[in-house]
Design an enzyme around this catalytic site. Structure first.
Site, PDB file in Angstrom:
ATOM      1  N   ASP A  14      -4.350   5.984   6.020  1.00  0.00           N
ATOM      2  CA  ASP A  14      -4.794   7.046   6.918  1.00  0.00           C
ATOM      3  C   ASP A  14      -6.008   6.543   7.705  1.00  0.00           C
ATOM      4  O   ASP A  14      -5.843   5.937   8.745  1.00  0.00           O
ATOM      5  CB  ASP A  14      -4.997   8.391   6.218  1.00  0.00           C
ATOM      6  CG  ASP A  14      -5.783   8.306   4.927  1.00  0.00           C
ATOM      7  OD1 ASP A  14      -6.761   7.545   4.860  1.00  0.00           O
ATOM      8  OD2 ASP A  14      -5.422   9.016   3.990  1.00  0.00           O
ATOM      9  N   ARG A  69       2.244  12.166  -9.266  1.00  0.00           N
ATOM     10  CA  ARG A  69       2.679  10.799  -8.967  1.00  0.00           C
ATOM     11  C   ARG A  69       4.153  10.566  -9.300  1.00  0.00           C
ATOM     12  O   ARG A  69       4.825   9.778  -8.655  1.00  0.00           O
ATOM     13  CB  ARG A  69       1.845   9.777  -9.743  1.00  0.00           C
ATOM     14  CG  ARG A  69       0.415   9.648  -9.289  1.00  0.00           C
ATOM     15  CD  ARG A  69      -0.253   8.451  -9.981  1.00  0.00           C
ATOM     16  NE  ARG A  69      -1.690   8.450  -9.843  1.00  0.00           N
ATOM     17  CZ  ARG A  69      -2.347   7.955  -8.801  1.00  0.00           C
ATOM     18  NH1 ARG A  69      -1.685   7.465  -7.786  1.00  0.00           N
ATOM     19  NH2 ARG A  69      -3.669   7.974  -8.770  1.00  0.00           N
ATOM     20  N   GLU A 120       0.840  -1.188   0.000  1.00  0.00           N
ATOM     21  CA  GLU A 120       0.000   0.000   0.000  1.00  0.00           C
ATOM     22  C   GLU A 120       0.879   1.243   0.000  1.00  0.00           C
ATOM     23  O   GLU A 120       2.011   1.197   0.491  1.00  0.00           O
ATOM     24  CB  GLU A 120      -0.902  -0.033   1.243  1.00  0.00           C
ATOM     25  CG  GLU A 120      -1.914   1.066   1.342  1.00  0.00           C
ATOM     26  CD  GLU A 120      -2.951   1.069   0.240  1.00  0.00           C
ATOM     27  OE1 GLU A 120      -2.627   1.494  -0.884  1.00  0.00           O
ATOM     28  OE2 GLU A 120      -4.097   0.674   0.488  1.00  0.00           O
ATOM     29  N   ASP A 121       0.373   2.336  -0.565  1.00  0.00           N
ATOM     30  CA  ASP A 121       1.138   3.580  -0.581  1.00  0.00           C
ATOM     31  C   ASP A 121       1.010   4.331   0.733  1.00  0.00           C
ATOM     32  O   ASP A 121       1.994   4.781   1.304  1.00  0.00           O
ATOM     33  CB  ASP A 121       0.747   4.475  -1.766  1.00  0.00           C
ATOM     34  CG  ASP A 121      -0.741   4.795  -1.830  1.00  0.00           C
ATOM     35  OD1 ASP A 121      -1.540   4.208  -1.058  1.00  0.00           O
ATOM     36  OD2 ASP A 121      -1.127   5.626  -2.671  1.00  0.00           O
ATOM     37  N   PHE A 144      -1.152  16.787   3.592  1.00  0.00           N
ATOM     38  CA  PHE A 144      -1.583  16.345   2.264  1.00  0.00           C
ATOM     39  C   PHE A 144      -0.320  16.121   1.435  1.00  0.00           C
ATOM     40  O   PHE A 144       0.327  17.073   1.029  1.00  0.00           O
ATOM     41  CB  PHE A 144      -2.484  17.398   1.606  1.00  0.00           C
ATOM     42  CG  PHE A 144      -3.253  16.843   0.443  1.00  0.00           C
ATOM     43  CD1 PHE A 144      -2.604  16.253  -0.643  1.00  0.00           C
ATOM     44  CD2 PHE A 144      -4.635  16.907   0.414  1.00  0.00           C
ATOM     45  CE1 PHE A 144      -3.310  15.746  -1.713  1.00  0.00           C
ATOM     46  CE2 PHE A 144      -5.359  16.403  -0.665  1.00  0.00           C
ATOM     47  CZ  PHE A 144      -4.690  15.822  -1.719  1.00  0.00           C
TER      48      PHE A 144
END
Length: 179
Positions: free
Chosen positions: A102, A164, A98-99, A151
């Site tokens: 949260d 990206r 997974e990146d 963010f």
């Protein structure tokens, strides 16, 4: 693109060093076995590719596209599978890549779904973890970096499908996403 980044949170060199360390841990974990490493698209693709290049263990790979957000920015807590695995995971060692985690809602639902398919083991590795945002009880077994609630974009992470391809993880300027 770079002018919209307020600051670099994690440099390209820091990412590369941490991935080397994680790959070594995974090589020890999976020694003598052949895990199925699953990339959760799209955000994880950079981390996934670099991690696999560093691993010495023989692996197989597969890909999934999942969401619990629909078109909104708040999780519906209902998992939508846009692309499922092509390989059977029954009695397999599975590593989900997974990146960022949260709220954990999507991954929580995904883990329940995959555990129902009865893998021999199911581990989660994430590049970034924001534990203060967690809404459900889920923790990765392996974490690249624990970060503050900012963010972030770059290294696979996007805002509106942009950023990206930045080689680092950066904090996006508020003015970009609060238009």
């Amino acid at each position: 693109m770079h002018e919209n980044v307020e600051k670099i949170m994690i440099t390209e060199a820091q990412i590369a060093k941490r991935i080397e360390e994680l790959a070594a841990q995974l090589d020890r974990l999976y020694e003598g076995r052949k895990p199925l490493v699953v990339c959760i698209l799209k955000g994880s693709v950079m981390f996934f590719a670099d991690l696999l290049r560093q691993m010495k263990t023989s692996v197989e790979m597969d890909f999934m596209v999942v969401s619990s957000y629909g078109n909104g920015t708040v999780s519906s807590r209902e998992l939508t599978i846009k692309k499922d695995l092509t390989m059977d995971i029954f009695d397999r060692d599975v590593l989900l890549v997974e990146d960022i985690i949260d709220s954990g809602n999507t991954l929580y639902q995904l883990k329940k779904l995959l555990n129902a398919r009865r893998p021999a083991s199911l581990n989660i590795i994430t590049l970034l973890d924001k534990p203060q945002r967690r809404e459900v009880p889920i923790e990765p077994e392996y974490t690249g970096f624990v970060i503050e609630d900012e963010f972030v974009v770059g290294y696979g992470l996007d805002y509106a499908e942009e950023y990206r391809n930045l080689p680092y993880v950066g904090v996006l300027k508020r003015s970009v996403y609060e238009k």
